[in-house]
Design an enzyme around this catalytic site. Structure first.
Site, mmCIF file in Angstrom:
data_model
loop_
_atom_site.group_PDB
_atom_site.id
_atom_site.type_symbol
_atom_site.label_atom_id
_atom_site.label_comp_id
_atom_site.label_asym_id
_atom_site.label_seq_id
_atom_site.Cartn_x
_atom_site.Cartn_y
_atom_site.Cartn_z
ATOM 1 N N THR A 20 -6.445 12.264 -13.815
ATOM 2 C CA THR A 20 -5.705 11.556 -12.771
ATOM 3 C C THR A 20 -4.873 12.545 -11.974
ATOM 4 O OG1 THR A 20 -4.016 11.070 -14.435
ATOM 5 C CG2 THR A 20 -5.551 9.292 -13.884
ATOM 6 N N HIS A 29 -11.445 6.683 -23.792
ATOM 7 C CA HIS A 29 -10.884 7.787 -23.012
ATOM 8 C C HIS A 29 -11.470 9.140 -23.350
ATOM 9 C CE1 HIS A 29 -7.516 5.958 -20.791
ATOM 10 N NE2 HIS A 29 -7.455 5.099 -21.791
ATOM 11 N N LYS A 43 -1.296 20.355 -16.458
ATOM 12 C CA LYS A 43 -1.925 19.373 -17.350
ATOM 13 C C LYS A 43 -1.707 19.872 -18.759
ATOM 14 C CE LYS A 43 -5.865 20.109 -15.086
ATOM 15 N NZ LYS A 43 -6.437 18.797 -14.847
ATOM 16 N N ARG A 44 -2.006 19.073 -19.764
ATOM 17 C CA ARG A 44 -1.896 19.560 -21.132
ATOM 18 C C ARG A 44 -2.738 20.824 -21.307
ATOM 19 N NH1 ARG A 44 0.950 16.351 -25.024
ATOM 20 N NH2 ARG A 44 0.209 17.916 -26.482
ATOM 21 N N LYS A 63 -3.909 12.770 -7.788
ATOM 22 C CA LYS A 63 -2.581 12.968 -7.190
ATOM 23 C C LYS A 63 -2.616 14.118 -6.186
ATOM 24 C CE LYS A 63 -0.674 11.845 -11.746
ATOM 25 N NZ LYS A 63 -0.200 12.514 -12.978
ATOM 26 N N LYS A 119 -9.860 22.167 -20.932
ATOM 27 C CA LYS A 119 -9.308 22.184 -19.570
ATOM 28 C C LYS A 119 -9.312 23.593 -18.971
ATOM 29 C CE LYS A 119 -6.341 18.090 -20.262
ATOM 30 N NZ LYS A 119 -6.507 17.161 -19.116
HETATM 31 C C1 LIG Z 1 -0.888 12.888 -14.082
HETATM 32 C C2 LIG Z 1 -0.276 13.560 -15.240
HETATM 33 C C3 LIG Z 1 -1.071 14.021 -16.294
HETATM 34 C C4 LIG Z 1 -2.586 13.945 -16.277
HETATM 35 O O1 LIG Z 1 -3.083 15.133 -15.681
HETATM 36 P P1 LIG Z 1 -4.607 15.550 -15.813
HETATM 37 O O2 LIG Z 1 -4.713 16.729 -14.890
HETATM 38 O O3 LIG Z 1 -5.424 14.408 -15.335
HETATM 39 O O4 LIG Z 1 -4.855 15.917 -17.226
HETATM 40 C C5 LIG Z 1 -0.466 14.639 -17.354
HETATM 41 N N1 LIG Z 1 0.876 14.779 -17.404
HETATM 42 C C6 LIG Z 1 1.664 14.368 -16.410
HETATM 43 C C7 LIG Z 1 3.133 14.575 -16.522
HETATM 44 C C8 LIG Z 1 1.127 13.730 -15.295
HETATM 45 O O5 LIG Z 1 1.942 13.293 -14.320
#
Ligand SMILES: *Cc1c(COP(=O)(O)O)cnc(C)c1O
Length: 794
Positions: free
Chosen positions: A640, A352, A532-533, A644, A538
């Site tokens: 991911t 990952h 996101k985190r 979405k 990022k």
């Molecule tokens: C989908 C999701 C992530 C992943 O987000 P990225 O933008 O791909 O880092 C992290 N936290 C939550 C709660 C999510 O639903």
């Protein structure tokens, strides 16, 4: 498709459980009581399928998938179960008959936050897809008492408090007390009759807590088996009777720490003994369980690779290689070579990350102290691999007295996969270049995906309805059918409906932002979302610096024709990650200043709701116009969140990183806002001395923005010295180098948004071409290319 109960049946079952499971009469029931009763009524509708599915897989001698993951970021379960069992309509009616508010009931459920972010959410999407595809599978994880911490802001700074989802009964789980295994640690290894015998110095019991995961249509359910730690001896009665009550409970306290907390950092090597013990706890319990079931069903250990495919979600369970060899050698008497081949025949590993600080390494003394027998076996595997391959000396599992878990996982796997096309190429070229040369067929790609049931049908009912009306329901299980939407993109009436759905979602979110944060978000503004985190790579910093620069530009021309924008941030910083925490602080400080500026507030608002989690993602993503996917190229393995947003009709501003590359290829470059250096050029730039300072000096907007922070325009400048110093002097993630391109691209977006017909057309095409990003496609890829597992019918 199973029978769908009537509203009256549901109503009766809910009342039944209110009395018989909750012990409450309707006139005394709280929202919690109702939610429990409803959850039990829904659970009753999946338990039969669950039992039948297990029986079918067993009767057919089917090969099973075992997905080992330290994290499952599940979120809430009730809404998802209602959707997958197709109960929306009768349930809405039943709740109406009972006079209940559905939203209030759903919101009463705490998120199961047994994960940090993308990696854990991927595991949860995979579990759902495995069930929707009738693929026999077990998910294995840890039943953390405290999931990911809760985030609050005090004076703009992140404050963490413990999460306590298990303080209340968890209606979805079944405790299987008979599936309990002893997990040893420490001690020493003896030789008895020429054979190694490990005498652990400590041990705990792992007990199975099962949650059924129901697939679409209620046709299949797999098990998510989470291990809870329990003491081997409950209480030292001797000491208790002697009055030493605290010491008497020590074994219990010791054991429980193992499944007490989720490590809140998935991107650095924690380097903690407890973390290693947790990883072994998960792995050993799961393998013992897998072998027990396998022997019951098949008997002959040589059939193991034909009947079981295991997937290691990152290196966290990579001790599975040595553990499986240990069980096969020490408990079942197989010779090393045979044990090694059987283990390698069943194990697979998903990588990952490429970031060196995130690759797990344990010192040989820690590994040897906690798992002495495993340290021996690791050395056997390493030596065996050296002999078999004639590899160069710098390649191997143990290097500089460190056990490299990535190398261990690779060497013990049939297949190693990356999670997007770009990432897989980089895995071959960088972290595992040497091993790839030795094993050129081992690395494969499986681009991540997300489940369209949760991330479209459940979270965006308005869009789901429009899709159903336009192309039928088939997209729910065959997301490529969204392609049939393409002709509708040129139909003004369809675009108008799509615009209305988006606007309704924005109005709903705006109401929430006003109520919770006091932020006035204009639903006609661009809703620009980065959730996101919080991590340097990022680049939330790039986003907030752009906000500052834009704010200044508006000030320079307050009567200009600016496109209103609401910037929304969400995300947690790891508690010990100081630079990430200062970015959190900065976003809040900048928001406080900008939101109250009478000159600019019509045009620019910033909202940062605290405690981003799955439920918040479900609320935010359907309301997004613009998805921020702006990581430094070469750093995000896949992402991911990006998928979405695309499915929900947001346009992306993004770099050529992770799955952004594939998103852009599929939706078309003209429907994607690209900016920034490519992975190759970014690596060169980052290695060029003085790159940051040069880029800042060349950008008036960026330089001004940084000066405003240094001047204390957004709160005390001292808070930001470290961040500013890093940006001027280091900037390893190229915030400065990419700034001007990012800023200019945002201005193109301002212009594009004003032409709503064109914008909505682009949004429609993003949805229509997002079918590839269903986790059903990903799981089919794993089933065919890695696991060789077939679906089973009940
Ligand atoms: C989908 C999701 C992530 C992943 O987000 P990225 O933008 O791909 O880092 C992290 N936290 C939550 C709660 C999510 O639903």
């Amino acid at each position: 498709m199973q029978n769908i109960p009537s509203a009256q049946d549901l109503h009766d079952q809910i009342l039944h459980h209110l009395t018989h499971s909750q012990g409450r009469g309707p006139e005394f029931a709280t929202p919690f009581d109702w939610r429990m009763a409803i959850s039990y009524a829904v659970r009753d509708l999946m338990a039969g399928t669950w039992v039948d599915a297990f029986r079918a897989a067993r009767d057919q001698g089917a090969k099973r998938v075992c997905y080992l993951s330290m994290e499952f970021l599940i979120g809430r379960m009730l809404g998802d179960a209602i959707i997958n069992l197709r109960l929306e309509q009768p349930m809405d009616q039943a709740l109406q008959m009972l006079g209940l508010d559905k939203q209030q009931i759903l919101d009463n459920e705490p998120d199961a936050a047994l994960g940090n972010g993308g990696l854990g959410r991927l595991a949860a999407c995979f579990m759902e897809s495995l069930s929707s595809l009738s693929c026999p599978a077990f998910g294995y994880g840890i039943r953390y008492e405290h999931g990911l911490f809760r985030q609050r802001f005090e004076g703009g700074q992140q404050v963490e408090t413990p999460e306590d989802w298990l303080n209340q009964p968890h209606p979805w789980e079944f405790v299987k007390v008979d599936y309990s295994y002893t997990i040893g640690f420490k001690g020493h290894v003896e030789t008895v009759d020429g054979k190694a015998v490990w005498r652990p110095g400590e041990s705990v019991i792992a007990r199975a807590y099962d949650t059924p995961v129901i697939g679409w249509g209620g046709n299949w359910a797999n098990t998510l088996r989470l291990w809870g730690a329990h003491p081997t001896t409950l209480l030292d009665l001797h000491r208790f009777n002697a009055g030493d009550h605290t010491a008497a409970a020590e074994p219990e306290a010791l054991a429980r720490t193992l499944s007490r907390v989720l490590y809140p950092d998935d991107t650095t090597d924690a380097g903690k003994e407890l973390r290693l013990k947790q990883e072994y706890f998960l792995t050993s319990a799961s393998l013992q369980d897998i072998l027990r079931r396998f022997l019951q069903e098949h008997g002959d250990l040589r059939l193991l690779p034909e009947k079981v495919a295991m997937q290691l979600n990152d290196t966290h369970p990579a001790i599975a290689g040595p553990e499986l060899i240990r069980l096969l050698m020490d408990d079942h008497g197989l010779p090393f070579e045979e044990a090694r081949d059987l283990a390698r025949g069943t194990l697979n590993y998903t990588n990952h990350t490429l970031m060196p600080e995130a690759l797990e390494r344990w010192s040989t003394w820690l590994m040897g102290g906690v798992l002495p027998r495993h340290m021996q076996i690791i050395q056997m595997i390493d030596e065996d691999h050296r002999r078999a391959t004639g590899r160069p000396p710098h390649v191997g599992i143990v290097q500089h007295d460190q056990v490299q878990m990535g190398e261990l996982a690779f060497i013990m796997a049939s297949k190693v996969n990356g999670v997007s096309a770009l990432h897989t190429d980089l895995v071959k070229d960088t972290v595992f270049a040497d091993l790839h040369r030795l094993h050129p067929d081992r690395i494969v790609n499986q681009t991540n995906g997300v489940t369209p049931r949760r991330w479209l049908r459940m979270s965006n009912p308005g869009l789901a309805q429009l899709l159903d009306d336009s192309i039928g329901e088939g997209w729910t299980t065959d997301l490529e059918q969204l392609r049939r939407l393409e002709p509708h993109a040129d139909d003004a009436a369809f675009r108008e409906k799509l615009g209305e759905v988006k606007r309704a979602n924005k109005v709903w979110l705006a109401d929430g932002l006003l109520a919770d944060l006091g932020v006035k978000a204009d639903p006609d503004a661009i809703f620009d979302i980065q959730v996101k985190r919080i991590h340097e790579y990022k680049r939330q910093l790039l986003n907030i610096l752009e906000a500052i620069a834009l704010w200044q530009r508006i000030h320079d021309d307050p009567n200009g024709d600016w496109t209103p924008r609401v910037k929304i941030f969400g995300g947690k910083a790891a508690p010990g990650y100081w630079l990430a925490k200062s970015v959190v602080h900065l976003i809040n400080d900048v928001a406080a200043t900008i939101n109250n500026d009478p000159v600019t507030r019509r045009f620019l608002q910033i909202a940062y709701p605290p405690n981003y989690n799955v439920s918040m993602a479900e609320d935010l993503i359907p309301a997004a116009d613009l998805s921020e996917q702006i990581s430094t190229a070469g750093k995000e393995a896949s992402g991911t969140g990006n998928m979405k947003f695309t499915m929900n009709g947001a346009l992306t501003i993004g770099t050529l990183d992770g799955a952004n590359v594939e998103i852009r290829d599929l939706v078309g470059p003209e429907n994607f806002f690209l900016f920034g250096l490519t992975a190759g050029r970014a690596a060169t730039e980052a290695a060029t001395p003085g790159h940051a300072r040069r880029a800042i000096e060349a950008s008036q907007d960026l330089k001004n923005a940084l000066h405003l922070i240094s001047e204390g325009r957004f709160g005390r400048a001292e808070s930001y010295y470290a961040l500013l110093d890093r940006t001027w002097n280091d900037d390893p993630f190229l915030v400065a180098s990419d700034f001007d391109d990012y800023f200019a691209t945002q201005r193109r977006i301002d212009a594009a948004y004003r032409d709503s017909a064109t914008w909505d057309r682009m949004a429609a095409l993003n949805i229509a071409r997002s079918g590839f990003f269903s986790s059903d496609r990903t799981i089919r890829g794993y089933m065919n290319d890695i696991w060789q597992v077939r679906p089973v019918a009940i």
